[in-house]
Design an enzyme around this catalytic site. Structure first.
Site, short mmCIF file in Angstrom:
data_model
loop_
_atom_site.label_atom_id
_atom_site.label_comp_id
_atom_site.label_asym_id
_atom_site.label_seq_id
_atom_site.Cartn_x
_atom_site.Cartn_y
_atom_site.Cartn_z
N VAL A 18 0.81 -1.10 0.14
CA VAL A 18 0.04 0.10 0.04
C VAL A 18 0.93 1.25 0.05
O VAL A 18 0.63 2.24 -0.61
CB VAL A 18 -1.05 0.08 1.21
CG1 VAL A 18 -1.90 1.07 1.35
CG2 VAL A 18 -1.94 -1.19 1.37
N CYS A 19 1.90 1.13 0.88
CA CYS A 19 2.95 2.40 0.93
C CYS A 19 3.39 2.74 -0.48
O CYS A 19 3.44 3.95 -0.88
CB CYS A 19 4.02 2.19 1.88
SG CYS A 19 3.43 1.50 3.39
N THR A 20 3.84 1.74 -1.15
CA THR A 20 4.42 1.87 -2.53
C THR A 20 3.44 2.47 -3.34
O THR A 20 3.67 3.39 -4.42
CB THR A 20 4.85 0.49 -3.13
OG1 THR A 20 5.76 -0.14 -2.31
CG2 THR A 20 5.56 0.99 -4.45
#
Lengths: 219, 219
Positions: free
Chosen positions: A45-47
């Site tokens: 998700v962070c990417t």
């Protein structure tokens, strides 16, 4: 959990980032600034989130807004991970700094801890927290999302547009407002003042209470 | 400012509302619940916000979500104001309770104070705070908006859909995700487990790091 919240001044912490060591107040300077944390480098998700922030670089620049990412990974990890972000978000560059907080001091002070998430050593991890900070270094708006839920950077832009328009024109924006739509005249402005401040005119909605508080204009 | 934040349990306060006296934990029961504050009755942005929540009643009901509004006005004021909200939001009814907190005890405990806004007597007023609370009574997601900026109830629905889908399927959702779009498999799930959990299959994005963490599926 102690917490930094709406209206509080961001502490002037010194942090290590992918762009070198910075002090938060110096970095903010006279700009609107978005400080946003992510649970961890090399996670899915962070990417997508940091990629979306990179893809919107021009949108933020047009609004005079600085960005600062943050997680508990170190600077070397961030630098390696940026290659993945840029490969996934083809055509975008991560030009904003990402801060490193391996000791969990910054995330605690900025109310960015997710108590439900720990790393393999049992250390705290950041939530998906995002603070919009004004040029006065105070928090104007905060989002606190958990690890499961990627933020909506379109809502970040919408909220920024509202905050900046409100600061400039002394107006407020209704629920679900989008740029270009009518705005509201706040109760602190009398009808007499409103005629001076908004020569383009305004419409007052008729209501059962007969009170004249729902006044729309365009700015 | 002391603060309730992500992961904290909502205190089991007893509050006066337009639907009578309730205890927060009894009201939440086994449901997802949205507790949201507004600065004041008979003010413009709040009227559009509570109207939008009324207009989305069926959307929330379909998701099994309860709503609870809150400000420092009294119950009689709320009841009079609801007539204005319903007149403005034609065709919608305010069927959810609105709590009264004239002593500012609840807004302090729920991290809903806007330190920049005071009433004419110098008393604190609430921010536009919104907590999504899980059936376990813990805060899963928070929005803290200032008086000038009406919230986006479409983002509230989007975030709810992500939270509920993540709780059900052990997935996460990417930045700017909308219902129907692909979701992400979290790092805690190995490729072997993912094959079992998602027989519909998943796609792994190739990345410069060669790490296989960016895995999309449909649920």
């Amino acid at each position: 959990m102690p917490g930094l919240t709406l209206g509080d001044t961001i502490p002037n912490l010194e942090v290590e980032t992918t762009h070198g060591r910075i002090k938060l107040h110096d970095y903010i300077g006279d700009s609107w600034t978005i400080i946003f944390s992510h649970p961890g480098d090399f996670t899915p998700v962070c990417t997508t989130e940091l990629g979306k922030m990179a893809a919107y670089t021009e949108e933020f620049a047009r609004r005079g807004v600085k960005l600062l990412g943050l997680s508990c990974d170190d600077v070397q990890s961030h630098k390696e991970w940026i290659k993945d972000i840029e490969a996934y978000t083809s055509g975008s560059k991560v030009t904003y700094p990402i801060a490193a907080d391996p000791n969990r001091e910054i995330i605690k002070q900025l109310n960015m801890v997710d108590p439900d998430e720990k790393d393999s050593s049992g250390n705290n991890l950041p939530s998906r927290a995002l603070h919009i900070v004004g040029p006065d270094k105070k928090i104007k708006l905060s989002f606190l999302y958990p690890a499961s839920t990627g933020r909506n950077m379109d809502e970040v832009l919408r909220a920024l547009d509202s905050l900046q328009k409100a600061a400039k024109h002394k107006i407020a924006t209704p629920a679900n407002w989008k740029p270009g739509e009518p705005v509201l005249i706040p109760p602190s402005v009398s009808n007499e003042q409103a005629k001076q401040m908004f020569p383009q005119g305004f419409q007052t909605c008729g209501l059962p209470s007969k009170k004249e508080y729902l006044r729309f204009t365009q700015v």
